[in-house]
Design an enzyme around this catalytic site. Structure first.
Site, short mmCIF file in Angstrom:
data_model
loop_
_atom_site.label_atom_id
_atom_site.label_comp_id
_atom_site.label_asym_id
_atom_site.label_seq_id
_atom_site.Cartn_x
_atom_site.Cartn_y
_atom_site.Cartn_z
N ALA A 165 0.83 -1.21 0.00
CA ALA A 165 0.00 0.00 0.00
C ALA A 165 0.86 1.25 0.00
CB ALA A 165 -0.92 -0.01 1.21
N ALA A 166 2.05 1.16 -0.59
CA ALA A 166 2.96 2.31 -0.54
C ALA A 166 2.91 3.17 -1.78
CB ALA A 166 4.39 1.82 -0.30
N SER A 176 -51.42 23.13 20.21
CA SER A 176 -50.54 23.56 19.12
C SER A 176 -49.81 24.85 19.47
CB SER A 176 -51.36 23.78 17.85
OG SER A 176 -51.90 22.55 17.44
N ASP A 220 -4.88 -1.53 -3.22
CA ASP A 220 -5.82 -0.90 -4.15
C ASP A 220 -6.60 -1.92 -4.97
OD1 ASP A 220 -3.76 -1.77 -5.74
OD2 ASP A 220 -3.37 0.17 -6.70
N LYS A 268 -34.36 15.33 19.27
CA LYS A 268 -32.96 15.15 19.64
C LYS A 268 -32.86 14.73 21.09
CE LYS A 268 -30.39 17.75 21.72
NZ LYS A 268 -29.68 18.88 22.35
N ASN A 297 -7.04 2.87 -9.60
CA ASN A 297 -5.96 3.84 -9.83
C ASN A 297 -6.48 5.26 -9.93
OD1 ASN A 297 -3.81 1.89 -10.00
ND2 ASN A 297 -4.71 1.26 -11.93
N TYR A 349 -40.24 20.77 17.45
CA TYR A 349 -38.89 20.45 17.88
C TYR A 349 -38.95 19.93 19.31
CZ TYR A 349 -34.23 20.74 19.73
OH TYR A 349 -33.06 20.41 20.35
N TYR A 378 -2.77 -6.41 -2.62
CA TYR A 378 -2.58 -5.00 -2.96
C TYR A 378 -3.64 -4.17 -2.27
CZ TYR A 378 0.49 -6.23 -6.93
OH TYR A 378 1.52 -6.68 -7.70
N ARG A 413 -2.69 9.20 -9.82
CA ARG A 413 -3.84 9.37 -10.73
C ARG A 413 -5.14 9.69 -10.01
NH1 ARG A 413 -3.10 4.08 -14.18
NH2 ARG A 413 -1.68 3.62 -12.47
C1 UD1 Z 1 1.38 -4.63 -10.88
C2 UD1 Z 1 2.07 -5.87 -11.45
C3 UD1 Z 1 1.36 -6.29 -12.74
C4 UD1 Z 1 -0.11 -6.57 -12.45
C5 UD1 Z 1 -0.74 -5.36 -11.76
C6 UD1 Z 1 -2.13 -5.76 -11.29
C7 UD1 Z 1 4.43 -5.71 -10.88
C8 UD1 Z 1 5.77 -5.33 -11.36
N1 UD1 Z 1 3.44 -5.54 -11.75
O1 UD1 Z 1 1.53 -3.59 -11.82
O2 UD1 Z 1 1.95 -7.47 -13.27
O3 UD1 Z 1 -0.77 -6.86 -13.65
O4 UD1 Z 1 0.01 -4.94 -10.62
O5 UD1 Z 1 -2.81 -4.65 -10.73
O6 UD1 Z 1 4.27 -6.15 -9.77
N2 UD1 Z 1 3.50 -0.73 -4.43
C9 UD1 Z 1 4.24 -0.49 -3.30
N3 UD1 Z 1 5.55 -0.10 -3.43
C10 UD1 Z 1 6.14 0.07 -4.64
C11 UD1 Z 1 5.37 -0.16 -5.79
C12 UD1 Z 1 4.05 -0.56 -5.66
O7 UD1 Z 1 3.75 -0.64 -2.19
O8 UD1 Z 1 7.31 0.43 -4.65
C13 UD1 Z 1 2.11 -1.16 -4.29
C14 UD1 Z 1 1.12 -0.17 -4.81
O9 UD1 Z 1 0.67 0.68 -3.78
C15 UD1 Z 1 -0.01 -1.06 -5.29
C16 UD1 Z 1 0.70 -2.33 -5.72
O10 UD1 Z 1 1.93 -2.33 -5.07
O11 UD1 Z 1 -0.91 -1.38 -4.26
C17 UD1 Z 1 0.87 -2.43 -7.22
O12 UD1 Z 1 1.70 -1.40 -7.67
P1 UD1 Z 1 1.48 -0.68 -9.06
O13 UD1 Z 1 2.55 0.33 -9.25
O14 UD1 Z 1 0.08 -0.20 -9.15
O15 UD1 Z 1 1.73 -1.88 -10.05
P2 UD1 Z 1 1.21 -2.04 -11.51
O16 UD1 Z 1 2.04 -1.24 -12.42
O17 UD1 Z 1 -0.25 -1.81 -11.55
CA CA Z 2 -1.93 -0.83 -10.07
#
Ligand code: UD1
Ligand code: CA
Length: 460
Positions: free
Chosen positions: A14-15, A408, A107, A354, A230, A369, A105, A20
């Site tokens: 989650a880093a 009333s 996200d 309330k 994203n 009220y 992930y 976007r």
């Molecule tokens: C990644 C995968 C891709 C896959 C896609 C699915 C890799 C290299 N690629 O691509 O094959 O199809 O997800 O959604 O793994 N994150 C970190 N630290 C970092 C980079 C990323 O915590 O340094 C986290 C992001 O917050 C995110 C997840 O890893 O939750 C995925 O990173 P993101 O950069 O979105 O990868 P994609 O390019 O989408």
């Molecule tokens: Ca992604």
């Protein structure tokens, strides 16, 4: 093989910066069905029964760790976002060799527990289990490249892919399972020799195969589950999917939804049998609906218990309250925190209540009220009655005994008590207690002036 839950170590990435989203709020804190999207992922991970869930968060993302702190959550700071492989490396030192690492992930919040359990069960000893999906439009995803024998050989990222790689519609969801012992070695061997100069976790697949280890791809049954967020368009799309799921669950549990696409649940709903919910309703926080409860169109309920056979009529807003059995509230009623309506209470249009208890069968039907009030049973409150509970500095309480009748347009200036069975004449301003069983009038006496002439405009 199904490892014991204590051996499972979910690692949630989650880093990422989430540029976007175009937001000052970290992406994973954007809300989905009323909770941060990361909360959904963490709860799904926790539902698998592991003791600890590891979360990799980004520099400046302390807000994330604060917002979602929990006793079983361990936070690992990734100072620089050098790729998914580098992110996993931040958590690995805290995980024992024998544990099965499940990479998730932050996200990708729609994954179901069952899907993850299937993936874990498919893990091949010493190798990697990988969740994949077939997508009509695979643009942007890493592609799964298989050998002549059909086995997974490696993953290629979109930016590093050739034209023929890009034609592959089987994509990497990013979700995978591997034992910490092996994963440690593969992650340490990653090199950032790719288009993005990042340490790709996905390169572990080729490393595993080179070491003669098995890789099992598990296709997600429902590609909707692996949707990532994203930008805000995808956020809205995921919200719809999640809302659709919750609506389906409610209907399957015996709730009638007039239109499942026009209900929004932002929290948890517990509903009894034969509940009916009309269109445009928003349910937030913890909402409990008893058997046969009916909610009219356009109502908003937050942290509310509505007991059996009660009805909330259109466009009412009810917050932190209990609505007793058989009550009728609304249309256009506002029930605020601390309200407790006993059974069969009627609260009508343009009434605000309330921090008050209203006894059984009492009626507050129009334009009133009622605040900081203790009201008995069988009370009738006339239209336009106001409790004057605030003197500019302090709040005061009003007490109304059973079977009182309040005419009333009465102002009850608190602190004040209307005794049991008392009657208050319409238009009274009640500043002193009205004794039980009596009629109290607190208004100017009506006078008639005989022979009085209304002024006339001078003729021009
Ligand atoms: C990644 C995968 C891709 C896959 C896609 C699915 C890799 C290299 N690629 O691509 O094959 O199809 O997800 O959604 O793994 N994150 C970190 N630290 C970092 C980079 C990323 O915590 O340094 C986290 C992001 O917050 C995110 C997840 O890893 O939750 C995925 O990173 P993101 O950069 O979105 O990868 P994609 O390019 O989408
Ligand atoms: Ca992604």
């Amino acid at each position: 093989m199904s490892p014991s839950p204590s051996l499972l170590a979910p690692v949630v990435l989650a880093a990422g910066q989430g540029t976007r989203m175009r937001s000052r709020v970290p992406k994973v804190l954007h809300s989905l069905a009323g909770r941060p999207m990361l909360a959904h992922v963490l709860e799904t991970a926790e539902s698998l029964g592991s003791e600890t869930v590891h979360v990799v968060y980004g520099f400046g993302g302390e807000r994330v760790a604060q917002a979602l702190a929990g006793p079983s959550r361990r936070w690992h700071l990734q100072r620089e976002q050098l790729g998914t492989g580098h992110a996993v490396a931040q958590a690995l030192p805290a995980i024992e060799d024998a544990a099965l690492v499940l990479v998730l992930y932050g996200d990708v919040p729609l994954l179901r527990r069952e899907t993850l359990a299937e993936l874990v069960a498919a893990w091949p000893e010493g190798g990697i289990a990988l969740l994949t999906a077939r997508l009509e439009d695979p643009t942007g995803y890493g592609r799964i490249l298989r050998g002549a024998d059909g086995s997974v050989e490696r993953i290629v990222e979109e930016r590093d892919a050739t034209e023929s790689d890009r034609a592959v519609d089987e994509v990497n969801t990013g979700i995978l399972v591997a034992r910490a012992a092996e994963l440690r070695g593969w992650v340490a061997a990653l090199r950032p020799d790719n288009a993005q100069s990042e340490y790709y976790l996905t390169d572990c697949i080729a490393l595993a195969r080179a070491a003669g280890r098995p890789v099992t791809a598990v296709p997600a049954r429902d590609p909707e589950e692996v949707m990532g967020i994203n930008d805000r368009v995808q956020l809205a799309r995921c919200e719809r999917v999640l809302q659709g799921r919750m609506a389906r669950d409610l209907m399957q549990a015996g709730v009638t939804l007039r239109d499942p696409a026009r209900l929004d649940v932002r929290g948890r709903v517990q509903a009894g049998c034969d509940v009916e919910i009309d269109v445009g309703v928003v349910l937030e926080g913890e909402v409990r609906l008893g058997d046969r409860v009916r909610i009219g169109p356009g109502c908003v309920l937050r942290d509310v218990t509505v007991e059996e056979d009660a009805e909330i009529l259109p466009y009412s807003v009810v917050e932190q309250a209990r609505i007793g059995p058989g009550c009728r509230v609304g249309p256009f009623a506002r029930i605020r925190p601390g309200t407790d309506l006993a059974g069969t209470v009627h609260v009508g249009n343009f009434v605000e209540i309330k921090n008050s208890r209203i006894g059984r069968g009492s009626k507050v039907n129009h334009l009133s009220y009622v605040g900081d009030t203790e009201m008995g049973a069988g009370v009738n409150v006339g239209a336009g009655t106001i409790t004057c509970n605030y003197d500019g500095a302090q709040k005061h309480r009003t007490r109304v005994g059973d079977d009182a009748f309040i005419g009333s347009n009465t102002a009850l200036v608190a602190p004040v008590e209307v005794g049991r069975g008392a009657t208050i004449g319409a238009g009274s301003v009640v500043t002193r207690d009205a004794p039980a069983g009596t009629l109290t009038l607190a208004r100017a006496r009506q006078t008639t002036v005989p022979g009085w002439q209304r002024p006339r405009k001078p003729r021009s």
